[in-house]
Design a protein around this motif. Structure first.
Motif, PDB file in Angstrom:
ATOM      1  N   GLU A 237       0.763  -1.076  -0.125  1.00  0.00           N
ATOM      2  CA  GLU A 237       0.010  -0.258  -0.043  1.00  0.00           C
ATOM      3  C   GLU A 237       1.020   1.277  -0.064  1.00  0.00           C
ATOM      4  O   GLU A 237       0.689   2.031  -0.763  1.00  0.00           O
ATOM      5  N   GLY A 238       1.808   1.521   0.659  1.00  0.00           N
ATOM      6  CA  GLY A 238       2.938   2.306   0.901  1.00  0.00           C
ATOM      7  C   GLY A 238       3.476   2.470  -0.580  1.00  0.00           C
ATOM      8  O   GLY A 238       3.549   3.814  -0.636  1.00  0.00           O
ATOM      9  N   LEU A 239       3.411   1.855  -1.614  1.00  0.00           N
ATOM     10  CA  LEU A 239       4.238   1.892  -2.686  1.00  0.00           C
ATOM     11  C   LEU A 239       3.333   2.475  -3.820  1.00  0.00           C
ATOM     12  O   LEU A 239       3.843   3.137  -4.004  1.00  0.00           O
ATOM     13  N   ILE A 240       2.457   2.159  -3.674  1.00  0.00           N
ATOM     14  CA  ILE A 240       1.084   2.597  -4.734  1.00  0.00           C
ATOM     15  C   ILE A 240       0.891   4.131  -4.305  1.00  0.00           C
ATOM     16  O   ILE A 240       1.343   4.627  -4.906  1.00  0.00           O
ATOM     17  N   ALA A 259       7.882  -0.457  -7.876  1.00  0.00           N
ATOM     18  CA  ALA A 259       8.305  -1.746  -8.523  1.00  0.00           C
ATOM     19  C   ALA A 259      10.154  -2.639  -7.945  1.00  0.00           C
ATOM     20  O   ALA A 259       8.963  -3.843  -7.944  1.00  0.00           O
ATOM     21  N   CYS A 260      10.348  -2.264  -8.118  1.00  0.00           N
ATOM     22  CA  CYS A 260      12.075  -2.351  -7.478  1.00  0.00           C
ATOM     23  C   CYS A 260      11.797  -3.042  -6.014  1.00  0.00           C
ATOM     24  O   CYS A 260      11.962  -4.343  -6.076  1.00  0.00           O
ATOM     25  N   ARG A 261      11.395  -2.592  -5.441  1.00  0.00           N
ATOM     26  CA  ARG A 261      11.257  -2.702  -3.592  1.00  0.00           C
ATOM     27  C   ARG A 261      10.177  -4.035  -4.009  1.00  0.00           C
ATOM     28  O   ARG A 261      10.058  -4.953  -3.249  1.00  0.00           O
ATOM     29  N   ILE A 271       0.996  -7.264  -6.953  1.00  0.00           N
ATOM     30  CA  ILE A 271       0.707  -5.108  -6.716  1.00  0.00           C
ATOM     31  C   ILE A 271       0.861  -4.790  -8.848  1.00  0.00           C
ATOM     32  O   ILE A 271       0.909  -4.206  -8.075  1.00  0.00           O
ATOM     33  N   ALA A 272       1.231  -6.105  -8.899  1.00  0.00           N
ATOM     34  CA  ALA A 272       1.701  -4.714 -10.460  1.00  0.00           C
ATOM     35  C   ALA A 272       0.004  -4.598 -11.178  1.00  0.00           C
ATOM     36  O   ALA A 272       0.641  -3.279 -11.725  1.00  0.00           O
ATOM     37  N   ASP A 273      -0.707  -4.980 -10.828  1.00  0.00           N
ATOM     38  CA  ASP A 273      -2.268  -3.944 -11.760  1.00  0.00           C
ATOM     39  C   ASP A 273      -2.217  -3.083 -11.190  1.00  0.00           C
ATOM     40  O   ASP A 273      -2.884  -2.238 -11.754  1.00  0.00           O
ATOM     41  N   ALA A 274      -1.894  -3.081  -9.988  1.00  0.00           N
ATOM     42  CA  ALA A 274      -2.620  -2.396  -8.504  1.00  0.00           C
ATOM     43  C   ALA A 274      -1.411  -0.462  -8.901  1.00  0.00           C
ATOM     44  O   ALA A 274      -2.134   0.367  -9.274  1.00  0.00           O
ATOM     45  N   ALA A 292       8.148   0.130 -17.856  1.00  0.00           N
ATOM     46  CA  ALA A 292       8.335   0.395 -16.896  1.00  0.00           C
ATOM     47  C   ALA A 292       8.324  -0.831 -15.469  1.00  0.00           C
ATOM     48  O   ALA A 292       9.354  -1.376 -14.905  1.00  0.00           O
ATOM     49  N   ILE A 293       7.201  -1.431 -15.340  1.00  0.00           N
ATOM     50  CA  ILE A 293       7.447  -3.016 -14.153  1.00  0.00           C
ATOM     51  C   ILE A 293       8.130  -4.201 -15.050  1.00  0.00           C
ATOM     52  O   ILE A 293       9.024  -4.732 -14.194  1.00  0.00           O
TER      53      ILE A 293
END
Length: 304
Positions: A237-240, A259-261, A271-274, A292-293
């Motif tokens: 969630e924090g990454l999003i 995405a790296c993290r 969480i790729a789609d999110a 990018a992902i």
């Protein structure tokens, strides 16, 4: 090169023994920061979920020990080890690692984020052992009470702040990785890990309940659920939010960093789609976001 490798392995063992002498459970790491010993259950079907009960080495952080003879035996079985890991959450120190990733190229200011949390929740980080990482980040070593296990998390406190708690480990100072050497920050070598401030400890271990309605703390996916129990979407969630906060000129780099993290911590696919949806909301096209992902996935898995 063989001579350098032997010297590196010898120094890694020496540093690990010194850490074990201070009560820190250690085990050998490879240059990729992963456990240097292969699992004795590799390739077994069905997969074996063993934490060392079999009595054989090769269980990662579960191999960690403070016994000098056992440390020497682990490193003898891993002659190409270039560093060592320190198990967090274990007695006597019950280490908590605050991992501050400092990378201005991606607009990440984890030090500033921690400072803001301290101001908001009225705590200060006491002088403590600090380890400088090859990437320019730092690990703050704190100790926790015996009755309060701290879960591992990535980006939950704030983007760029990871927490190493029970079941996690920190790369020990003196370790050499493919990206460089971990070393003690000047002026901290004489220090011991300081107690974690109570207000920060509350942030690391939100209140948990064993009963209640869905979504209550302590239920899967709710605040206060450990990283192991929390669904991947919640862990990321924090990454999003980090991606959603991107300004023009930061969109692609913030997405790539997040995405790296996620892939580093094993929930990138989940969480790729999110992340894609968040990036589109900031102005990227779906094609740009997915590219990018995909690049982050290739880079991160290539390191492993």
């Amino acid at each position: 090169m063989a001579t350098i490798d032997r010297q590196t392995a010898t120094l890694a063992l020496a540093h690990a023994l010194a850490a074990a002498g201070r009560g820190l459970p250690v085990f050998p790491l490879s240059a990729s920061k992963l456990p240097a010993l292969r699992s004795p259950h590799h390739g077994e079907q069905p997969p074996v979920h063993c934490r060392g009960e079999c009595g054989l080495p090769g269980h990662g952080v579960h191999d960690a020990t403070t016994d000098p003879a056992a440390v020497r035996a682990l490193f003898a079985a891993a002659p190409r080890a270039t560093g060592y890991g320190i198990a967090c959450g274990r007695a006597p120190h019950r280490l908590i690692g605050i991992d501050l990733d400092i990378d201005t190229a991606y607009g990440n200011d984890s030090v500033g984020a921690l400072r803001q949390l301290a101001l908001q929740h009225l705590f200060t980080i006491p002088p403590t052992v600090t380890v400088l990482t090859p990437s320019g980040g730092r690990h703050l070593w704190l100790t926790g009470p015996a009755d309060t296990p701290v879960p591992n998390s990535a980006g939950r406190l704030a983007p760029g702040i990871d927490v190493r708690g029970s079941g996690g480990y920190l790369v020990g100072p003196g370790s050499v990785t493919t990206h460089g050497r971990y070393r003690l920050a000047p002026g901290t070598a004489h220090l011991t890990p300081a107690p974690c401030p109570r207000a920060l400890l509350r942030l690391l271990t939100p209140p948990r309940r064993t009963t209640g309605t869905p979504g209550a703390p302590g239920t899967p996916g709710a605040p206060g659920t450990s990283a192991r129990e929390t669904p991947p979407g919640r862990r990321g969630e924090g990454l999003i939010h980090f991606v959603l906060a991107a300004h023009e000129g930061q969109r692609n780099t913030r997405l790539f960093w997040a995405a790296c993290r996620a892939y580093e911590h094993g929930f990138g696919d989940a969480i790729a789609d999110a992340l894609t949806t968040a990036a589109i909301r900031t102005g990227l096209t779906e094609q740009e976001a997915r590219a990018a992902i995909a690049s982050a996935e290739r880079l991160t898995r290539g390191r492993k």
